[in-house]
Design a protein around this motif. Structure first.
Motif, PDB file in Angstrom:
ATOM      1  N   ALA A   1       0.058   7.131  -6.187  1.00  0.00           N
ATOM      2  CA  ALA A   1      -1.156   7.951  -6.309  1.00  0.00           C
ATOM      3  C   ALA A   1      -0.832   9.417  -6.013  1.00  0.00           C
ATOM      4  O   ALA A   1      -1.297  10.316  -6.722  1.00  0.00           O
ATOM      5  CB  ALA A   1      -2.242   7.438  -5.360  1.00  0.00           C
ATOM      6  N   ALA A   2      -0.038   9.657  -4.976  1.00  0.00           N
ATOM      7  CA  ALA A   2       0.373  11.026  -4.650  1.00  0.00           C
ATOM      8  C   ALA A   2       1.186  11.621  -5.802  1.00  0.00           C
ATOM      9  O   ALA A   2       1.029  12.807  -6.133  1.00  0.00           O
ATOM     10  CB  ALA A   2       1.178  11.054  -3.354  1.00  0.00           C
TER      11      ALA A   2
ATOM     12  N   TYR B   1       1.656   2.039  -3.609  1.00  0.00           N
ATOM     13  CA  TYR B   1       0.467   2.546  -4.287  1.00  0.00           C
ATOM     14  C   TYR B   1       0.092   3.955  -3.804  1.00  0.00           C
ATOM     15  O   TYR B   1      -0.333   4.799  -4.593  1.00  0.00           O
ATOM     16  CB  TYR B   1      -0.717   1.593  -4.107  1.00  0.00           C
ATOM     17  CG  TYR B   1      -0.476   0.237  -4.730  1.00  0.00           C
ATOM     18  CD1 TYR B   1       0.126   0.102  -5.976  1.00  0.00           C
ATOM     19  CD2 TYR B   1      -0.840  -0.924  -4.072  1.00  0.00           C
ATOM     20  CE1 TYR B   1       0.353  -1.129  -6.546  1.00  0.00           C
ATOM     21  CE2 TYR B   1      -0.621  -2.174  -4.633  1.00  0.00           C
ATOM     22  CZ  TYR B   1      -0.028  -2.266  -5.874  1.00  0.00           C
ATOM     23  OH  TYR B   1       0.186  -3.495  -6.435  1.00  0.00           O
ATOM     24  N   THR B   2       0.258   4.195  -2.522  1.00  0.00           N
ATOM     25  CA  THR B   2      -0.039   5.522  -1.978  1.00  0.00           C
ATOM     26  C   THR B   2       0.898   6.567  -2.565  1.00  0.00           C
ATOM     27  O   THR B   2       0.463   7.644  -2.990  1.00  0.00           O
ATOM     28  CB  THR B   2       0.067   5.518  -0.442  1.00  0.00           C
ATOM     29  OG1 THR B   2      -0.899   4.610   0.087  1.00  0.00           O
ATOM     30  CG2 THR B   2      -0.151   6.904   0.138  1.00  0.00           C
TER      31      THR B   2
ATOM     32  N   TRP C   1      -3.188  13.293   2.567  1.00  0.00           N
ATOM     33  CA  TRP C   1      -1.917  12.572   2.486  1.00  0.00           C
ATOM     34  C   TRP C   1      -1.175  12.530   3.814  1.00  0.00           C
ATOM     35  O   TRP C   1      -0.200  11.769   3.949  1.00  0.00           O
ATOM     36  CB  TRP C   1      -1.023  13.213   1.418  1.00  0.00           C
ATOM     37  CG  TRP C   1      -1.681  13.308   0.089  1.00  0.00           C
ATOM     38  CD1 TRP C   1      -2.196  14.438  -0.494  1.00  0.00           C
ATOM     39  CD2 TRP C   1      -1.944  12.238  -0.825  1.00  0.00           C
ATOM     40  NE1 TRP C   1      -2.747  14.136  -1.711  1.00  0.00           N
ATOM     41  CE2 TRP C   1      -2.602  12.787  -1.943  1.00  0.00           C
ATOM     42  CE3 TRP C   1      -1.681  10.868  -0.809  1.00  0.00           C
ATOM     43  CZ2 TRP C   1      -2.997  12.015  -3.031  1.00  0.00           C
ATOM     44  CZ3 TRP C   1      -2.074  10.110  -1.895  1.00  0.00           C
ATOM     45  CH2 TRP C   1      -2.725  10.674  -2.986  1.00  0.00           C
TER      46      TRP C   1
ATOM     47  N   PRO D   1      -1.221   8.815   5.694  1.00  0.00           N
ATOM     48  CA  PRO D   1      -0.413   7.805   4.997  1.00  0.00           C
ATOM     49  C   PRO D   1       1.077   8.136   4.974  1.00  0.00           C
ATOM     50  O   PRO D   1       1.916   7.256   5.189  1.00  0.00           O
ATOM     51  CB  PRO D   1      -0.990   7.784   3.575  1.00  0.00           C
ATOM     52  CG  PRO D   1      -2.335   8.388   3.679  1.00  0.00           C
ATOM     53  CD  PRO D   1      -2.306   9.316   4.852  1.00  0.00           C
TER      54      PRO D   1
ATOM     55  N   TRP E   1       0.830  -1.206   0.000  1.00  0.00           N
ATOM     56  CA  TRP E   1       0.000   0.000   0.000  1.00  0.00           C
ATOM     57  C   TRP E   1       0.866   1.258   0.000  1.00  0.00           C
ATOM     58  O   TRP E   1       0.446   2.305  -0.499  1.00  0.00           O
ATOM     59  CB  TRP E   1      -0.993   0.029   1.163  1.00  0.00           C
ATOM     60  CG  TRP E   1      -0.390   0.212   2.521  1.00  0.00           C
ATOM     61  CD1 TRP E   1      -0.102  -0.754   3.428  1.00  0.00           C
ATOM     62  CD2 TRP E   1       0.006   1.453   3.136  1.00  0.00           C
ATOM     63  NE1 TRP E   1       0.447  -0.206   4.562  1.00  0.00           N
ATOM     64  CE2 TRP E   1       0.521   1.152   4.402  1.00  0.00           C
ATOM     65  CE3 TRP E   1      -0.032   2.780   2.729  1.00  0.00           C
ATOM     66  CZ2 TRP E   1       1.011   2.120   5.277  1.00  0.00           C
ATOM     67  CZ3 TRP E   1       0.450   3.750   3.600  1.00  0.00           C
ATOM     68  CH2 TRP E   1       0.966   3.415   4.856  1.00  0.00           C
ATOM     69  N   MET E   2       2.091   1.146   0.532  1.00  0.00           N
ATOM     70  CA  MET E   2       2.984   2.316   0.546  1.00  0.00           C
ATOM     71  C   MET E   2       3.343   2.726  -0.881  1.00  0.00           C
ATOM     72  O   MET E   2       3.318   3.906  -1.216  1.00  0.00           O
ATOM     73  CB  MET E   2       4.253   2.011   1.336  1.00  0.00           C
ATOM     74  CG  MET E   2       4.032   1.853   2.801  1.00  0.00           C
ATOM     75  SD  MET E   2       5.606   1.506   3.611  1.00  0.00           S
ATOM     76  CE  MET E   2       5.029   1.285   5.280  1.00  0.00           C
TER      77      MET E   2
ATOM     78  N   TYR F   1       7.937  11.561  -5.415  1.00  0.00           N
ATOM     79  CA  TYR F   1       7.094  10.523  -4.812  1.00  0.00           C
ATOM     80  C   TYR F   1       7.108   9.255  -5.655  1.00  0.00           C
ATOM     81  O   TYR F   1       7.111   8.148  -5.125  1.00  0.00           O
ATOM     82  CB  TYR F   1       5.653  11.001  -4.644  1.00  0.00           C
ATOM     83  CG  TYR F   1       5.473  12.191  -3.734  1.00  0.00           C
ATOM     84  CD1 TYR F   1       6.354  12.452  -2.693  1.00  0.00           C
ATOM     85  CD2 TYR F   1       4.412  13.068  -3.926  1.00  0.00           C
ATOM     86  CE1 TYR F   1       6.176  13.549  -1.873  1.00  0.00           C
ATOM     87  CE2 TYR F   1       4.229  14.161  -3.102  1.00  0.00           C
ATOM     88  CZ  TYR F   1       5.118  14.405  -2.088  1.00  0.00           C
ATOM     89  OH  TYR F   1       4.939  15.485  -1.278  1.00  0.00           O
TER      90      TYR F   1
END
Length: 154
Positions: A22-23, A18-19, A122, A125, A15-16, A70
């Motif tokens: 996404a950011a 993907y986060t 954000w 996360p 998830w890191m 990112y």
């Protein structure tokens, strides 16, 4: 040579990645929007048009550059935690600066709407990713998904 991306930090929850991706996409798109259409936010929300749109466009360029950082950090968030830390601080201090200026009456409240999507969503996360990176870098503990769940409970 293959075209596969570098591996994610071992044991780092996916998830890191993907986060951060996404950011990255959000920041690059938002930055490009501001550079190409600097007055649009102000028009949409009935705010006075900018006298010097190049200043706002420079903000867009900076935000877009964060997006590139990112994206790169997504593949190894532990190794590239300084990029995430700088982003986290910007996402923390941006809303604080807005609140101060809104309190002083120099910015209308509606201007703060962009703080929700640019910054506030954000914060948690990024904080969890930084916590994970800290544990992986500065403690002797093995860091895995269960460690992250414990970190989130603090």
């Amino acid at each position: 040579m293959t075209n596969t991306p570098p591996l994610l930090t071992p044991n780092a929850p996916t998830w890191m990645r993907y986060t951060l991706q996404a950011a990255a996409i959000y920041n690059i798109v938002w930055g490009a929007w501001v550079v190409l259409f600097p007055q649009s936010f102000f028009i949409w929300f009935g705010l006075p048009l900018l006298q010097y749109p190049a200043i706002w466009q420079a903000v867009g360029m900076i935000v877009g550059c964060y997006g590139i950082g990112y994206w790169l950090a997504a593949y190894d968030p532990v190794r590239h935690y300084p990029v995430i830390l700088v982003g986290f601080l910007g996402k923390l201090f941006g809303p604080i600066g807005f609140i101060q200026q809104a309190y002083l009456g120099t910015l209308p409240l509606v201007f703060g709407l962009h703080n929700i999507t640019n910054d506030l969503i954000w914060l948690i996360p990024f904080a969890l990713i930084l916590r994970f990176a800290y544990q992986a870098t500065y403690t002797k503990k093995s860091v895995n998904a269960s460690t992250l769940h414990k970190a989130a409970k603090l």
